[in-house]
Write a protein that holds these residues in place. Sequence first.
Motif, PDB file in Angstrom:
ATOM      1  N   GLN A  82      -7.314  74.161 -30.914  1.00 15.31           N
ATOM      2  CA  GLN A  82      -5.954  74.411 -30.418  1.00 15.31           C
ATOM      3  C   GLN A  82      -5.130  75.180 -31.454  1.00 15.31           C
ATOM      4  OE1 GLN A  82      -4.037  70.879 -28.836  1.00 15.31           O
ATOM      5  NE2 GLN A  82      -5.917  70.269 -27.801  1.00 15.31           N
ATOM      6  N   ALA A  83      -5.311  74.817 -32.724  1.00 19.82           N
ATOM      7  CA  ALA A  83      -4.575  75.509 -33.796  1.00 19.82           C
ATOM      8  C   ALA A  83      -5.000  76.972 -33.867  1.00 19.82           C
ATOM      9  CB  ALA A  83      -4.815  74.821 -35.134  1.00 19.82           C
ATOM     10  N   PHE A  84      -6.290  77.225 -33.666  1.00 19.84           N
ATOM     11  CA  PHE A  84      -6.798  78.602 -33.676  1.00 19.84           C
ATOM     12  C   PHE A  84      -6.018  79.448 -32.659  1.00 19.84           C
ATOM     13  CE2 PHE A  84      -9.299  82.058 -32.050  1.00 19.84           C
ATOM     14  CZ  PHE A  84     -10.009  82.554 -33.122  1.00 19.84           C
ATOM     15  N   LEU A  85      -5.849  78.932 -31.451  1.00 15.98           N
ATOM     16  CA  LEU A  85      -5.178  79.684 -30.385  1.00 15.98           C
ATOM     17  C   LEU A  85      -3.668  79.770 -30.631  1.00 15.98           C
ATOM     18  CD1 LEU A  85      -7.176  78.151 -27.410  1.00 15.98           C
ATOM     19  CD2 LEU A  85      -7.376  80.488 -28.268  1.00 15.98           C
ATOM     20  N   ARG A  86      -3.090  78.651 -31.062  1.00  8.19           N
ATOM     21  CA  ARG A  86      -1.642  78.634 -31.305  1.00  8.19           C
ATOM     22  C   ARG A  86      -1.267  79.651 -32.388  1.00  8.19           C
ATOM     23  NH1 ARG A  86      -1.198  73.676 -33.141  1.00  8.19           N
ATOM     24  NH2 ARG A  86      -0.983  74.347 -35.298  1.00  8.19           N
ATOM     25  N   ARG A  87      -2.077  79.714 -33.444  1.00  8.24           N
ATOM     26  CA  ARG A  87      -1.749  80.614 -34.556  1.00  8.24           C
ATOM     27  C   ARG A  87      -1.895  82.081 -34.181  1.00  8.24           C
ATOM     28  NH1 ARG A  87      -4.755  76.620 -38.499  1.00  8.24           N
ATOM     29  NH2 ARG A  87      -2.968  75.342 -39.066  1.00  8.24           N
ATOM     30  N   ARG A  88      -2.576  82.371 -33.096  1.00  5.46           N
ATOM     31  CA  ARG A  88      -2.708  83.761 -32.645  1.00  5.46           C
ATOM     32  C   ARG A  88      -1.865  84.026 -31.405  1.00  5.46           C
ATOM     33  NH1 ARG A  88      -6.814  81.988 -35.278  1.00  5.46           N
ATOM     34  NH2 ARG A  88      -8.044  83.311 -36.656  1.00  5.46           N
ATOM     35  N   ASP A  89      -1.038  83.051 -31.051  1.00  2.00           N
ATOM     36  CA  ASP A  89      -0.169  83.163 -29.878  1.00  2.00           C
ATOM     37  C   ASP A  89      -0.965  83.441 -28.607  1.00  2.00           C
ATOM     38  OD1 ASP A  89       2.277  82.818 -28.814  1.00  2.00           O
ATOM     39  OD2 ASP A  89       3.020  84.834 -29.211  1.00  2.00           O
ATOM     40  N   ILE A  90      -2.096  82.788 -28.462  1.00  2.00           N
ATOM     41  CA  ILE A  90      -2.909  82.932 -27.251  1.00  2.00           C
ATOM     42  C   ILE A  90      -2.741  81.657 -26.424  1.00  2.00           C
ATOM     43  CG2 ILE A  90      -5.257  83.218 -26.336  1.00  2.00           C
ATOM     44  CD1 ILE A  90      -5.944  84.570 -29.089  1.00  2.00           C
ATOM     45  N   ALA A  91      -2.240  81.824 -25.195  1.00  2.00           N
ATOM     46  CA  ALA A  91      -2.088  80.662 -24.313  1.00  2.00           C
ATOM     47  C   ALA A  91      -3.469  80.276 -23.791  1.00  2.00           C
ATOM     48  CB  ALA A  91      -1.161  81.013 -23.160  1.00  2.00           C
ATOM     49  N   VAL A  92      -3.630  79.038 -23.390  1.00  2.00           N
ATOM     50  CA  VAL A  92      -4.920  78.623 -22.822  1.00  2.00           C
ATOM     51  C   VAL A  92      -4.672  77.814 -21.561  1.00  2.00           C
ATOM     52  CG1 VAL A  92      -5.044  76.566 -24.309  1.00  2.00           C
ATOM     53  CG2 VAL A  92      -7.148  77.502 -23.316  1.00  2.00           C
ATOM     54  N   GLU A  93      -5.495  78.080 -20.553  1.00  2.00           N
ATOM     55  CA  GLU A  93      -5.463  77.272 -19.331  1.00  2.00           C
ATOM     56  C   GLU A  93      -6.856  76.744 -19.102  1.00  2.00           C
ATOM     57  OE1 GLU A  93      -3.897  78.931 -15.678  1.00  2.00           O
ATOM     58  OE2 GLU A  93      -2.229  79.816 -16.803  1.00  2.00           O
ATOM     59  N   MET A  94      -6.972  75.431 -18.931  1.00  2.00           N
ATOM     60  CA  MET A  94      -8.273  74.818 -18.702  1.00  2.00           C
ATOM     61  C   MET A  94      -8.374  74.414 -17.249  1.00  2.00           C
ATOM     62  SD  MET A  94      -9.548  72.241 -21.602  1.00  2.00           S
ATOM     63  CE  MET A  94     -10.235  70.922 -20.669  1.00  2.00           C
ATOM     64  N   LEU A  95      -9.396  74.902 -16.566  1.00  2.00           N
ATOM     65  CA  LEU A  95      -9.525  74.649 -15.133  1.00  2.00           C
ATOM     66  C   LEU A  95     -10.985  74.374 -14.775  1.00  2.00           C
ATOM     67  CD1 LEU A  95      -7.415  77.729 -13.977  1.00  2.00           C
ATOM     68  CD2 LEU A  95      -6.742  75.350 -13.622  1.00  2.00           C
ATOM     69  N   PRO A  96     -11.224  73.677 -13.665  1.00  2.00           N
ATOM     70  CA  PRO A  96     -12.594  73.565 -13.177  1.00  2.00           C
ATOM     71  C   PRO A  96     -13.153  74.968 -12.947  1.00  2.00           C
ATOM     72  CG  PRO A  96     -11.126  72.141 -11.926  1.00  2.00           C
ATOM     73  CD  PRO A  96     -10.258  72.973 -12.810  1.00  2.00           C
ATOM     74  N   ARG A  97     -14.461  75.133 -13.107  1.00  2.00           N
ATOM     75  CA  ARG A  97     -15.038  76.478 -13.171  1.00  2.00           C
ATOM     76  C   ARG A  97     -14.679  77.382 -11.981  1.00  2.00           C
ATOM     77  NH1 ARG A  97     -21.131  75.570 -14.261  1.00  2.00           N
ATOM     78  NH2 ARG A  97     -20.726  73.901 -12.787  1.00  2.00           N
ATOM     79  N   LYS A  98     -14.773  76.838 -10.777  1.00  2.00           N
ATOM     80  CA  LYS A  98     -14.497  77.687  -9.606  1.00  2.00           C
ATOM     81  C   LYS A  98     -13.050  78.165  -9.602  1.00  2.00           C
ATOM     82  CE  LYS A  98     -17.820  77.140  -5.979  1.00  2.00           C
ATOM     83  NZ  LYS A  98     -18.443  76.023  -5.261  1.00  2.00           N
ATOM     84  N   LYS A  99     -12.149  77.229  -9.897  1.00  2.00           N
ATOM     85  CA  LYS A  99     -10.713  77.575  -9.956  1.00  2.00           C
ATOM     86  C   LYS A  99     -10.450  78.546 -11.099  1.00  2.00           C
ATOM     87  CE  LYS A  99      -8.232  73.824  -7.766  1.00  2.00           C
ATOM     88  NZ  LYS A  99      -7.747  72.467  -7.986  1.00  2.00           N
ATOM     89  N   ALA A 100     -11.166  78.356 -12.186  1.00  2.00           N
ATOM     90  CA  ALA A 100     -10.979  79.227 -13.359  1.00  2.00           C
ATOM     91  C   ALA A 100     -11.310  80.670 -12.998  1.00  2.00           C
ATOM     92  CB  ALA A 100     -11.852  78.745 -14.513  1.00  2.00           C
ATOM     93  N   LEU A 101     -12.374  80.864 -12.238  1.00  2.00           N
ATOM     94  CA  LEU A 101     -12.769  82.220 -11.842  1.00  2.00           C
ATOM     95  C   LEU A 101     -11.715  82.849 -10.947  1.00  2.00           C
ATOM     96  CD1 LEU A 101     -16.613  82.013 -11.215  1.00  2.00           C
ATOM     97  CD2 LEU A 101     -15.378  82.628 -13.277  1.00  2.00           C
ATOM     98  N   LYS A 102     -11.181  82.053 -10.017  1.00  2.00           N
ATOM     99  CA  LYS A 102     -10.136  82.553  -9.113  1.00  2.00           C
ATOM    100  C   LYS A 102      -8.894  82.950  -9.900  1.00  2.00           C
ATOM    101  CE  LYS A 102     -10.579  80.803  -4.449  1.00  2.00           C
ATOM    102  NZ  LYS A 102     -10.580  79.500  -3.795  1.00  2.00           N
ATOM    103  N   ARG A 103      -8.526  82.059 -10.794  1.00  2.00           N
ATOM    104  CA  ARG A 103      -7.325  82.292 -11.614  1.00  2.00           C
ATOM    105  C   ARG A 103      -7.516  83.542 -12.483  1.00  2.00           C
ATOM    106  NH1 ARG A 103      -2.332  82.591 -12.785  1.00  2.00           N
ATOM    107  NH2 ARG A 103      -1.627  81.848 -14.816  1.00  2.00           N
ATOM    108  N   PHE A 104      -8.680  83.641 -13.073  1.00  2.00           N
ATOM    109  CA  PHE A 104      -8.970  84.781 -13.944  1.00  2.00           C
ATOM    110  C   PHE A 104      -8.875  86.080 -13.152  1.00  2.00           C
ATOM    111  CE2 PHE A 104     -11.879  87.742 -16.152  1.00  2.00           C
ATOM    112  CZ  PHE A 104     -11.287  87.731 -17.403  1.00  2.00           C
TER     113      PHE A 104
END
Length: 452
Positions: free
Chosen positions: A416-438
């Motif tokens: 989480q610190a890795f992403l926060r320090r680079r200002d990258i947001a993260v969304e965690m989703l079930p795989r099928k939903k993740a593909l749709k969202r992406f």
Amino acid sequence: MAESKINLIGVDVGGTNIQAAVITSSGVVRKRQRAETPREGGAEAILSTVTDAIAQVLDEDKVGDTLGGIGLAVPGLLDYKKNRVDNSPNTDIMGLDLIAPLRKKFNVPVAFANDTDACTIGEKWVGSAREANTAVGVFVGTGIGGGILVNRKLLRGTRYSAAEVGHMVMDIHGPICGCGNRGCLEAIAARVAMERDIRRAIAEGQPTVLADWIGGPDEPIRSGMLRRALDAGDALTTTILTRAGEVMGQACLTLRHIFEPDVIIFGGGVMEACGDFLMPILEAAISADPYFGPRPGGRIVQSALGDDAGVLGAAALAMTEAGLDPFAGGERSFDHYPALKLTDDHTIQAGKKIYQEDILVRVNGRVRKRQKGDDTTRLASAADVTEKDLGRACRGGPEILILGVDNDAPLRAAAQAFLRRRDIAVEMLPRKKALKRFDALKARKALLLLMG
Ligand SMILES: [Zn+2]
């Protein structure tokens, strides 16, 4: 031509390599060409290597008449009035005019900037400073270079030599710096300064794993070696890096008090290798500041673009030279991502290819296995994701990382610190939903899909 159809060339002229990249007006690297920086032949040889690299990458990517401009990131002090390099300690390009010959040959606007100025612009355009109007870049490598943006404009100084943050005096009785002064930040905290202290400690008989690892006096102690020594729990390396971090932290206080920036961006080889060790030290220095401490702003972030900051910043300069505003966030094109389909529990179709292991999709739309080579181990949950995985997935500086996994174990604190320090947001989703969202997301995005 619509702005979203324009391509730029960003060139990073380094002491070891020259890199030319085709970059879209949305800040995506499409293709790149690398050549060794010629050691002989002086400025002429370097100009001809740069010209060839540009011609080759233009040809390979079939850029044709979509080329909007060329930008160059160049080491040293530059004279922006005379369009030439005034002083470049490690590269033989003094007096070189890079602009006129390239303008003539490629018939497009050409701009250049000092390399760490360009890196700062790159981070503002599509990296971890993209929300900032005022930002200070500190690039810690062999030396320490900087870049300062005030209200989205580079601070260049009367003779174009501003933003030398590495030559901020931190200790008036400190070691002599390459610039001739005493106790500059660079003379205390750059890689060569750490190397000097390590060699001295070894000569004094202090125990360290580095004693067995380092070659002769001419062979540098590279950042990767410092990293391995930290991982091995080496006391000397830990002490020296801690002190460097503390001095960098004090430098941040000064930068914050003078510029009150939205962010201070840390990049460069030392930060790439040892950032997870150094960043908490810098963050602690900022939050302990009795003067500005509790105020918002002046946040410390890490470069999201890594090695690409130079070419991306150069491309942003080219855009500006062509009369476009790279920071306006205008018409951007995100149609280069592949179509993704989960065909069964352990198979994903990405474009025309089938994968049966964890995959990632980078900002440039390229699909990669999560791990290099033949290793096809799958991760069971987000808790198994390492910073190395994130580093591979987030190359190119996404705004958002979609993480597809069919259980809800959270990312570890370090990830989480890795992403926060680079200002990258993260969304965690079930795989099928993740593909749709992406697929639906209009942004600079990356995907990490765990096949479980
Ligand atoms: Zn100095």
